[in-house]
Design a protein around this motif. Structure first.
Motif, mmCIF file in Angstrom:
data_model
loop_
_atom_site.group_PDB
_atom_site.id
_atom_site.type_symbol
_atom_site.label_atom_id
_atom_site.label_comp_id
_atom_site.label_asym_id
_atom_site.label_seq_id
_atom_site.Cartn_x
_atom_site.Cartn_y
_atom_site.Cartn_z
ATOM 1 N N MET A 58 43.056 30.091 31.367
ATOM 2 C CA MET A 58 43.155 31.543 31.461
ATOM 3 C C MET A 58 44.151 32.032 30.408
ATOM 4 O O MET A 58 45.244 31.488 30.295
ATOM 5 C CB MET A 58 43.635 31.938 32.858
ATOM 6 N N PRO A 59 43.799 33.064 29.649
ATOM 7 C CA PRO A 59 44.713 33.553 28.611
ATOM 8 C C PRO A 59 45.895 34.310 29.214
ATOM 9 O O PRO A 59 45.840 34.768 30.354
ATOM 10 C CB PRO A 59 43.838 34.495 27.780
ATOM 11 N N ASP A 60 46.939 34.442 28.437
ATOM 12 C CA ASP A 60 48.099 35.232 28.830
ATOM 13 C C ASP A 60 47.822 36.676 28.427
ATOM 14 O O ASP A 60 47.799 37.010 27.246
ATOM 15 C CB ASP A 60 49.347 34.703 28.126
ATOM 16 N N ALA A 61 47.613 37.552 29.406
ATOM 17 C CA ALA A 61 47.310 38.961 29.138
ATOM 18 C C ALA A 61 48.561 39.837 29.207
ATOM 19 O O ALA A 61 48.463 41.048 29.152
ATOM 20 C CB ALA A 61 46.266 39.463 30.116
ATOM 21 N N GLY A 62 49.717 39.211 29.339
ATOM 22 C CA GLY A 62 50.971 39.960 29.376
ATOM 23 C C GLY A 62 51.540 40.052 30.777
ATOM 24 O O GLY A 62 50.828 39.925 31.770
ATOM 25 N N MET A 63 52.835 40.285 30.831
ATOM 26 C CA MET A 63 53.537 40.249 32.112
ATOM 27 C C MET A 63 53.068 41.320 33.091
ATOM 28 O O MET A 63 53.169 41.146 34.294
ATOM 29 C CB MET A 63 55.043 40.312 31.901
ATOM 30 N N PHE A 64 52.566 42.432 32.607
ATOM 31 C CA PHE A 64 52.151 43.497 33.516
ATOM 32 C C PHE A 64 50.730 43.289 34.051
ATOM 33 O O PHE A 64 50.307 44.005 34.958
ATOM 34 C CB PHE A 64 52.276 44.855 32.837
ATOM 35 N N ALA A 65 50.014 42.326 33.535
ATOM 36 C CA ALA A 65 48.654 42.021 33.998
ATOM 37 C C ALA A 65 48.600 40.791 34.888
ATOM 38 O O ALA A 65 47.558 40.503 35.479
ATOM 39 C CB ALA A 65 47.731 41.814 32.802
ATOM 40 N N VAL A 66 49.707 40.090 35.010
ATOM 41 C CA VAL A 66 49.686 38.809 35.702
ATOM 42 C C VAL A 66 49.320 38.945 37.182
ATOM 43 O O VAL A 66 48.641 38.080 37.734
ATOM 44 C CB VAL A 66 51.012 38.034 35.502
ATOM 45 N N GLY A 67 49.699 40.015 37.835
ATOM 46 C CA GLY A 67 49.310 40.214 39.230
ATOM 47 C C GLY A 67 47.799 40.306 39.375
ATOM 48 O O GLY A 67 47.210 39.719 40.291
ATOM 49 N N ASP A 68 47.172 41.027 38.461
ATOM 50 C CA ASP A 68 45.714 41.142 38.497
ATOM 51 C C ASP A 68 45.047 39.812 38.162
ATOM 52 O O ASP A 68 44.042 39.442 38.775
ATOM 53 C CB ASP A 68 45.237 42.217 37.522
ATOM 54 N N GLN A 69 45.597 39.088 37.199
ATOM 55 C CA GLN A 69 45.033 37.782 36.857
ATOM 56 C C GLN A 69 45.108 36.832 38.052
ATOM 57 O O GLN A 69 44.166 36.093 38.329
ATOM 58 C CB GLN A 69 45.777 37.180 35.662
ATOM 59 N N LEU A 70 46.228 36.862 38.758
ATOM 60 C CA LEU A 70 46.397 36.016 39.933
ATOM 61 C C LEU A 70 45.383 36.393 41.013
ATOM 62 O O LEU A 70 44.756 35.518 41.624
ATOM 63 C CB LEU A 70 47.821 36.136 40.466
ATOM 64 N N ALA A 71 45.218 37.683 41.254
ATOM 65 C CA ALA A 71 44.275 38.137 42.279
ATOM 66 C C ALA A 71 42.851 37.693 41.960
ATOM 67 O O ALA A 71 42.130 37.215 42.845
ATOM 68 C CB ALA A 71 44.348 39.654 42.417
ATOM 69 N N VAL A 72 42.439 37.834 40.712
ATOM 70 C CA VAL A 72 41.082 37.439 40.312
ATOM 71 C C VAL A 72 40.901 35.930 40.455
ATOM 72 O O VAL A 72 39.900 35.460 41.019
ATOM 73 C CB VAL A 72 40.778 37.903 38.871
ATOM 74 N N ALA A 73 41.857 35.161 39.975
ATOM 75 C CA ALA A 73 41.752 33.701 40.070
ATOM 76 C C ALA A 73 41.734 33.243 41.524
ATOM 77 O O ALA A 73 40.987 32.324 41.891
ATOM 78 C CB ALA A 73 42.898 33.041 39.311
ATOM 79 N N GLY A 74 42.543 33.879 42.351
ATOM 80 C CA GLY A 74 42.577 33.526 43.770
ATOM 81 C C GLY A 74 41.263 33.822 44.472
ATOM 82 O O GLY A 74 40.777 33.018 45.275
ATOM 83 N N ARG A 75 40.671 34.968 44.169
ATOM 84 C CA ARG A 75 39.373 35.313 44.764
ATOM 85 C C ARG A 75 38.281 34.369 44.277
ATOM 86 O O ARG A 75 37.417 33.957 45.063
ATOM 87 C CB ARG A 75 38.991 36.754 44.443
ATOM 88 N N ASP A 76 38.322 34.014 43.002
ATOM 89 C CA ASP A 76 37.336 33.054 42.477
ATOM 90 C C ASP A 76 37.438 31.728 43.208
ATOM 91 O O ASP A 76 36.424 31.135 43.585
ATOM 92 C CB ASP A 76 37.539 32.831 40.983
ATOM 93 N N LEU A 77 38.664 31.256 43.419
ATOM 94 C CA LEU A 77 38.842 29.987 44.125
ATOM 95 C C LEU A 77 38.398 30.114 45.578
ATOM 96 O O LEU A 77 37.765 29.202 46.112
ATOM 97 C CB LEU A 77 40.300 29.518 44.044
ATOM 98 N N ALA A 78 38.705 31.221 46.218
ATOM 99 C CA ALA A 78 38.303 31.407 47.614
ATOM 100 C C ALA A 78 36.787 31.310 47.755
ATOM 101 O O ALA A 78 36.286 30.647 48.667
ATOM 102 C CB ALA A 78 38.812 32.751 48.131
ATOM 103 N N VAL A 79 36.062 31.941 46.845
ATOM 104 C CA VAL A 79 34.593 31.878 46.892
ATOM 105 C C VAL A 79 34.132 30.441 46.649
ATOM 106 O O VAL A 79 33.246 29.939 47.343
ATOM 107 C CB VAL A 79 33.973 32.844 45.864
ATOM 108 N N ALA A 80 34.739 29.768 45.689
ATOM 109 C CA ALA A 80 34.340 28.387 45.380
ATOM 110 C C ALA A 80 34.617 27.445 46.552
ATOM 111 O O ALA A 80 33.857 26.510 46.785
ATOM 112 C CB ALA A 80 35.074 27.902 44.129
#
Length: 105
Positions: A58-80
């Motif tokens: 996953m790319p580094d989209a900056g410190m202010f986007a990290v919460g959203d990146q975490l949420a998306v990755a977590g939801r992807d894992l939950a579905v998987a």
């Protein structure tokens, strides 16, 4: 189907804390911890979904986007994980709880 609610709750709590954190806290390591956790969750999801392929980072989209990146990755894992063994879910929840504690220690 496996109930992934505990993972979603843990990820959402961490993501919300990151989104609400002041810039000074993010710079002191919370953003780096959040990005590392998001990347780890993304890799775990990719390994469940496509075990034969090399996981992408996953790319580094900056410190202010990290919460959203975490949420998306977590939801992807939950579905998987909905069809995976519960031990993998338990490990993912523990991982997020530990990452949250490190980020906001």
């Amino acid at each position: 189907m496996l109930d992934t609610t505990p993972l979603i709750i843990a990820v959402d709590r961490f993501a919300d804390r990151l989104r609400a954190a002041p810039q000074s806290r993010l710079r002191r390591g919370a953003a780096a911890e959040g990005l590392a956790a998001a990347r780890q969750l993304a890799v775990r999801a990719q390994r469940v979904e496509a075990p034969d392929r090399e996981p992408r980072t996953m790319p580094d989209a900056g410190m202010f986007a990290v919460g959203d990146q975490l949420a998306v990755a977590g939801r992807d894992l939950a579905v998987a994980l909905e069809k995976a063994p519960s031990a993998e879910l338990d490990e993912a929840v523990r991982f997020i709880e530990e990452a949250t504690a490190r980020a906001f220690a």
